[in-house]
Design an enzyme around this catalytic site. Structure first.
Site, PDB file in Angstrom:
ATOM      1  N   SER A  11       0.863  -1.175   0.000  1.00 39.10           N
ATOM      2  CA  SER A  11       0.000   0.000   0.000  1.00 39.10           C
ATOM      3  C   SER A  11       0.896   1.221   0.000  1.00 39.10           C
ATOM      4  CB  SER A  11      -0.939  -0.050   1.212  1.00 39.10           C
ATOM      5  OG  SER A  11      -1.886   0.989   1.154  1.00 39.10           O
ATOM      6  N   HIS A  38      -3.370  -1.099  -2.873  1.00 38.38           N
ATOM      7  CA  HIS A  38      -4.561  -0.321  -2.548  1.00 38.38           C
ATOM      8  C   HIS A  38      -4.639   0.864  -3.502  1.00 38.38           C
ATOM      9  CE1 HIS A  38      -4.211  -1.959   1.810  1.00 38.38           C
ATOM     10  NE2 HIS A  38      -4.733  -2.841   0.990  1.00 38.38           N
ATOM     11  N   ASP A 131      -3.464  -4.920   6.518  1.00 38.12           N
ATOM     12  CA  ASP A 131      -3.913  -5.760   5.415  1.00 38.12           C
ATOM     13  C   ASP A 131      -2.730  -6.554   4.867  1.00 38.12           C
ATOM     14  OD1 ASP A 131      -5.625  -6.876   3.533  1.00 38.12           O
ATOM     15  OD2 ASP A 131      -5.419  -5.205   2.128  1.00 38.12           O
TER      16      ASP A 131
END
Length: 186
Positions: A11, A38, A131
């Site tokens: 990310s 992301h 995540d």
């Protein structure tokens, strides 16, 4: 023949590292590579087209029901969870975000772990939430190979550190070591 797969995910701060690693490939990687980052679906991105022109292999956004082909780099589409099905195809899902993210790294990692088991290789890069940590742990439990970017080198160390805190990684690697490892796969 056993099918293998390489997953690259991150990310904040991870996207540029992943792109630089892919651009540094001297030869095409023969196994499929899936990139989960992301991305906001509100903003158009042409990264797949740009990379496809710069690399010696096919780069594209993964499509629903598409069979996974060796030697192709797939990007998870913005706004969808990317899952891998037992027939080695993709499915796209618009269920709720996981860890505030869709696509979720955990969702892709977990589905890949179930299908590819010990033939799954995953590398988790820089990012600003947890995540990917649970998904990486699942890949490890299924016998796959799991790596994280050294948090000391990560622009945002939260994501790789979350995986380390779960002992989800087989190894912690520098960016240079990750490049060398992926080059060995070619």
């Amino acid at each position: 023949m056993e099918r293998k797969i390489l997953l690259l995910a991150g990310s904040a701060g991870g996207f540029s590292v992943i792109l630089n690693i892919l651009k540094a490939l001297e030869r095409p990687v023969q196994i499929p590579i899936i990139v989960v980052v992301h991305r906001n679906p509100k903003y158009a991105s042409s990264i797949e087209d740009t990379l496809s022109k710069a690399l010696l292999q096919k780069v594209k956004t993964a499509d629903d029901k598409e069979s996974i082909a060796d030697g192709t780099i797939y990007f998870a589409p913005a706004g969808y969870h990317l899952l891998i099905e037992p027939d080695y195809s993709f499915s796209l899902d618009i269920s709720e975000p996981v860890q505030y993210s869709r696509p979720s790294i955990d969702v892709t990692f977990e589905s890949a772990a179930e299908i590819y088991k010990q033939n799954c290789i995953a590398i988790l890069f820089s990012g600003a939430n947890h995540d990917g940590a649970q998904g990486l742990l699942m890949i490890k439990k299924y016998g796959g190979k799991t790596y994280v970017q050294n948090p000391l080198e990560a622009e945002v160390p939260i994501m790789p550190q979350a995986a380390i805190d779960l002992n989800a990684q087989d190894q912690i690697l520098s960016i240079a070591e990750i490049k060398d490892y992926i080059m060995q796969l070619t």
